[in-house]
Enzyme design. Sequence first.
Site, mmCIF file in Angstrom:
data_model
loop_
_atom_site.group_PDB
_atom_site.id
_atom_site.type_symbol
_atom_site.label_atom_id
_atom_site.label_comp_id
_atom_site.label_asym_id
_atom_site.label_seq_id
_atom_site.Cartn_x
_atom_site.Cartn_y
_atom_site.Cartn_z
ATOM 1 N N GLU A 243 0.790 -1.225 0.000
ATOM 2 C CA GLU A 243 0.000 0.000 0.000
ATOM 3 C C GLU A 243 0.827 1.282 0.000
ATOM 4 O O GLU A 243 0.719 2.116 0.910
ATOM 5 C CB GLU A 243 -1.000 -0.027 1.166
ATOM 6 C CG GLU A 243 -1.992 -1.172 1.028
ATOM 7 C CD GLU A 243 -3.142 -1.128 2.020
ATOM 8 O OE1 GLU A 243 -3.083 -0.312 2.974
ATOM 9 O OE2 GLU A 243 -4.091 -1.901 1.846
ATOM 10 N N GLU B 256 -5.301 -8.478 -1.063
ATOM 11 C CA GLU B 256 -6.107 -8.344 0.154
ATOM 12 C C GLU B 256 -7.548 -8.057 -0.242
ATOM 13 O O GLU B 256 -7.805 -7.235 -1.130
ATOM 14 C CB GLU B 256 -5.612 -7.189 1.037
ATOM 15 C CG GLU B 256 -4.251 -7.389 1.669
ATOM 16 C CD GLU B 256 -3.878 -6.243 2.609
ATOM 17 O OE1 GLU B 256 -4.788 -5.468 3.005
ATOM 18 O OE2 GLU B 256 -2.686 -6.116 2.933
#
Length: 314
Positions: A128, A244
């Site tokens: 991220e 995810e």
Amino acid sequence: MESGPGRGINFGNALDALGGGPELPLDERYFDEVARAGFDTVRLPVRWSAHAAAAAPYTIDPAFFRRVDAGVRAALDRGLNAVVNVHHYQEMNTDPDAHLPRFLALWRQIAARYAGLPGQLAFELLNEPGGRLTPSRWNAVLAQALAAVRASDPERTVIIGPAGHNDLHALPALAVPDDARLLATVHYYAPFDFTHQGAGWVPGADRWLGRTWGGASDEDAVRSDLERAAAWGREHGLRLFVGEFGAFCGAAMDSRERWTAFVRAEADRLGMSWAYWEFGTDFGAFDLVRGAWREPLRRALLGAADPARRTSRP
């Protein structure tokens, strides 16, 4: 990992734990549970930055390295793929110029240590990226990190994702290096007010409690999102990995099951690999107290699939 990670699950809150919340003991029996259930891959988020020296040469603590070694070996010994990333290196998002030398040093150490392991191990450069790691800045950092890996491990599968915290809508800004052994990753938590209702670290998340999911418009939104990502992957000749996706335990289980099953089925339909977030804490598909899968989530992820199937074997 020639055919991709397949069906995976994250061992979140184990090697990446920030403290102050539930943590997953990195117990070998949990790898047994994952393998028996029929998953192909364990993604191991690792907070290397909390276990490395602050000054050059930024040496990773040997004891922590051995903990990661044990997790990687536990997966590979059971015929599972493993994905190791750099997770929760928040300073890379807030001050990338200052932390770039350390970040690259981490990858030089990780790549050199695991260079001799089978191809069922993949590296994911940074979880991220965002903040001051703007798309243009991240594209430059990504290329440098890939070069750091390739210096000692030229054949390893490497997973890259876009700035914007791996959001699939940020894919168009991702510059893909000229490298034949890349996968692209996205994370998927939409709609956020459903997947993160009641999450204590999200301001105002208690206001979302009671949000359900499952109507035709809900399904259309997920389908449209994932089809957009799949189209980008086809355009760039890259396999997609939904690294995810998951819904926090604050949501009702019936809606969590519907959302998880639909996202998983759409990813499968579009030829994407995936890894559910996560195994055994606050999004968990496995109940650590009972020592058993939460059946609605296990069913949503795996259905009646043959547990003997593996996408890749050593």
